[in-house]
Motif scaffolding. Structure first.
Motif, PDB file in Angstrom:
ATOM      1  N   LEU A 175       0.844  -1.193   0.000  1.00 27.71           N
ATOM      2  CA  LEU A 175       0.000   0.000   0.000  1.00 27.71           C
ATOM      3  C   LEU A 175       0.878   1.241   0.000  1.00 27.71           C
ATOM      4  CD1 LEU A 175      -2.390  -1.328   2.781  1.00 27.71           C
ATOM      5  CD2 LEU A 175      -2.897  -1.247   0.332  1.00 27.71           C
ATOM      6  N   PRO A 176       1.351   1.675  -1.181  1.00 27.53           N
ATOM      7  CA  PRO A 176       2.221   2.857  -1.250  1.00 27.53           C
ATOM      8  C   PRO A 176       1.418   4.153  -1.204  1.00 27.53           C
ATOM      9  CG  PRO A 176       1.956   1.919  -3.427  1.00 27.53           C
ATOM     10  CD  PRO A 176       1.174   1.037  -2.491  1.00 27.53           C
ATOM     11  N   THR A 177       2.084   5.223  -0.823  1.00 28.77           N
ATOM     12  CA  THR A 177       1.466   6.551  -0.840  1.00 28.77           C
ATOM     13  C   THR A 177       1.556   7.160  -2.230  1.00 28.77           C
ATOM     14  OG1 THR A 177       1.992   6.886   1.479  1.00 28.77           O
ATOM     15  CG2 THR A 177       1.533   8.855   0.188  1.00 28.77           C
ATOM     16  N   HIS A 178       2.702   7.044  -2.851  1.00 27.88           N
ATOM     17  CA  HIS A 178       2.897   7.630  -4.176  1.00 27.88           C
ATOM     18  C   HIS A 178       2.508   6.621  -5.248  1.00 27.88           C
ATOM     19  CE1 HIS A 178       4.735  10.879  -2.135  1.00 27.88           C
ATOM     20  NE2 HIS A 178       5.863  10.258  -1.859  1.00 27.88           N
ATOM     21  N   GLY A 179       1.925   7.150  -6.344  1.00 30.17           N
ATOM     22  CA  GLY A 179       1.503   6.273  -7.425  1.00 30.17           C
ATOM     23  C   GLY A 179       1.383   7.020  -8.727  1.00 30.17           C
ATOM     24  N   GLU A 180       0.515   6.536  -9.585  1.00 33.30           N
ATOM     25  CA  GLU A 180       0.366   7.103 -10.916  1.00 33.30           C
ATOM     26  C   GLU A 180       0.025   8.585 -10.843  1.00 33.30           C
ATOM     27  OE1 GLU A 180      -1.975   6.040 -15.065  1.00 33.30           O
ATOM     28  OE2 GLU A 180      -2.765   5.343 -13.162  1.00 33.30           O
ATOM     29  N   GLY A 181       0.794   9.410 -11.562  1.00 31.72           N
ATOM     30  CA  GLY A 181       0.570  10.848 -11.568  1.00 31.72           C
ATOM     31  C   GLY A 181       1.425  11.608 -10.579  1.00 31.72           C
ATOM     32  N   SER A 182       2.166  10.885  -9.732  1.00 25.97           N
ATOM     33  CA  SER A 182       2.999  11.562  -8.737  1.00 25.97           C
ATOM     34  C   SER A 182       4.354  11.919  -9.324  1.00 25.97           C
ATOM     35  CB  SER A 182       3.196  10.662  -7.514  1.00 25.97           C
ATOM     36  OG  SER A 182       4.140  11.225  -6.625  1.00 25.97           O
ATOM     37  N   PHE A 183       4.842  13.116  -9.002  1.00 25.46           N
ATOM     38  CA  PHE A 183       6.196  13.511  -9.389  1.00 25.46           C
ATOM     39  C   PHE A 183       7.235  12.919  -8.449  1.00 25.46           C
ATOM     40  CE2 PHE A 183       3.724  17.150 -11.187  1.00 25.46           C
ATOM     41  CZ  PHE A 183       4.037  16.922 -12.518  1.00 25.46           C
ATOM     42  N   CYS A 184       6.782  12.098  -7.461  1.00 27.55           N
ATOM     43  CA  CYS A 184       7.705  11.468  -6.522  1.00 27.55           C
ATOM     44  C   CYS A 184       8.131  10.074  -6.959  1.00 27.55           C
ATOM     45  CB  CYS A 184       7.073  11.382  -5.128  1.00 27.55           C
ATOM     46  SG  CYS A 184       7.001  12.962  -4.250  1.00 27.55           S
ATOM     47  N   THR A 185       7.581   9.582  -8.077  1.00 28.26           N
ATOM     48  CA  THR A 185       7.959   8.253  -8.541  1.00 28.26           C
ATOM     49  C   THR A 185       9.146   8.337  -9.483  1.00 28.26           C
ATOM     50  OG1 THR A 185       6.459   8.299 -10.440  1.00 28.26           O
ATOM     51  CG2 THR A 185       5.566   7.469  -8.362  1.00 28.26           C
TER      52      THR A 185
END
Length: 446
Positions: A175-185
């Motif tokens: 269960l990650p916080t960052h995902g599709e659309g995040s600039f953190c990936t």
């Protein structure tokens, strides 16, 4: 046990509420905590813990306020050193949650140095892990957001953290916080949740066995970092006040003269309305799920803002998105810009834009991200990423005496660029409803 997820598409993030036998655990909440509190109340659970995986780079946290509002225990990574009361989470020191549930912090540095994931155990059996910005679905959290000097060290640490999490039982839900659309990936993340077994089978970064090769992979093609990110970590370290009021005063164009120095006008109307007339100097960012991100990236942080909106438009949503990144400076909204909105630009569909582009002397500005441009570029086009039009100015190769044809992937970024070009004295013509790849697919790239 039930896990409720809260998507924030514009930031590419996900917060979670775990419930178990009347107790609740909130993970990585954003600042607008009312939506989480409503779910807690609807399920009639006692919120016992608020967990933060790291000092976020992409939004200001609602963790402290959620804990204060409910009496829940706020848990932060032990190395976070936040300035407000919290319980430090130490590596592998279990936190009892009651009724057979416990939380096991796992130090997973890489996205940030203090980053900590939380393994959920029920009756001693691991069932889920909140991985924040460490192991993501088909990806991993970026290691370069704290600057190039630390990026390689953090990338090597991220390699170890991913394999630490990959060593959990295969059935554990990821269960990650960052995902599709995040600039953190670090790479394009896929689905929002997964399992450890699925990641072992399909996450390409877990197949990179050497830490140095892993760092090479993550840092080979650096992505732009949104300008507002530099303010998020310090805010989350020092503490974030409650949300501002979502209602803002109604203003007229004549009220702009009374605003503080440095006030910026942001037009949130649909791009077709903006094309019919922007106020001089206004930046047009039509209201969408990523409105707050683009406003935070393109405007001076914490500058006073006046919005221009259509009557009935959801101004509260715009204020909410800005507040999620700590911008509480909206001074009012204008819903009748009138004849003063005389800065116009053209919007063209794919066919009309391609015909205009085929004319002798046509000049094209591509405002997509560097990676998009590298993957598919139109011959003769001039590339400058949208945010770099602010950071580095309009490309000198563009001739202000001739129209500037502007394209991106869909028209959203190109329409934002139109306002920046108008303010600099250029005449933009925007491709809408299509993008550079569509132009390339046309016969003979015509």
């Amino acid at each position: 046990m039930e896990i409720i997820s809260f998507r924030t598409p514009g930031l590419g993030d996900q917060s979670y509420l775990l419930t178990h036998e009347g107790h609740g655990i909130l993970v990585d909440p954003q600042r607008d905590i009312d939506r989480f509190m409503a779910e807690v109340a609807a399920r009639d659970v006692e919120l016992r813990f608020v967990l933060e995986t790291h000092l976020h780079n992409d939004y200001v946290s609602g963790g402290e306020q959620a804990a204060l509002a409910t009496g829940a225990q706020l848990v932060l990574p032990a190395a976070a050193a936040a300035a407000y009361p919290h319980t430090p989470a130490f590596h592998m020191e279990d936190i009892p949650g009651g009724r057979g549930l416990s939380i096991r912090p796992i130090h997973t540095p890489g996205h940030t140095p203090e980053h900590t994931s939380y393994l959920v155990l029920i009756d001693g059996e691991p069932v889920a892990v909140f991985s924040g910005g460490s192991l993501l679905v088909s990806s991993a959290g970026r290691p370069d957001l704290l600057g190039p000097q630390r990026a390689r060290t953090l990338a090597r640490l991220q390699h170890g953290s991913l394999h630490r999490l990959a060593g959990l039982p295969g059935g554990v839900e990821l269960l990650p916080t960052h995902g599709e659309g995040s600039f953190c990936t670090a790479t394009g993340a896929g689905r929002y949740t997964s399992t450890i077994a699925d990641e072992l089978a399909g996450n390409p970064l877990l197949a990179v066995g050497d830490a140095e090769a892993f760092a090479d992979e993550l840092l080979a093609a650096p992505m732009p970092i949104p300008a507002f990110y530099e303010y998020m970590g310090p805010a989350n370290t020092m503490g974030v006040p409650p949300m501002p009021p979502l209602g803002v005063p109604a203003l007229g164009v004549e009220d702009l003269a009374d605003q503080p120095e440095g006030t910026r006008v942001v037009d949130i109307r649909p791009r077709a309305r903006q094309a019919g007339g922007l106020l001089p100097g206004a930046v047009g960012i039509e209201l969408g799920t990523d409105f707050g991100s683009w406003a935070g990236w393109l405007l001076p942080y914490q500058a006073p803002l006046v919005l221009v909106a259509d009557p009935g438009q959801d101004v509260a949503e715009a204020v909410t998105q800005l507040a999620r990144i700590g911008v509480d400076t909206v001074r009012g909204v204008i819903t009748d810009p009138g004849p003063a909105a005389d800065q116009t630009f053209e919007l063209l569909d794919l066919s009309a834009f391609a015909a205009r582009l085929a004319r002798p002397g046509a000049q094209l500005l591509d405002v997509r991200m560097p990676g998009e441009h590298a993957a598919a570029a139109l011959p003769g086009g001039i590339h400058r990423f949208l945010a770099d039009l602010v950071a580095h100015g309009i490309p000198a190769e563009l001739d202000a005496s001739r129209p500037v044809l502007v394209a991106c992937g869909s028209g959203r970024r190109a329409s934002i660029a139109a306002g920046l070009l108008l303010a600099a004295g250029y005449r933009p013509v925007v491709l809408t409803g299509a993008g550079v790849t569509d132009l390339l697919r046309r016969p003979a790239a015509a």
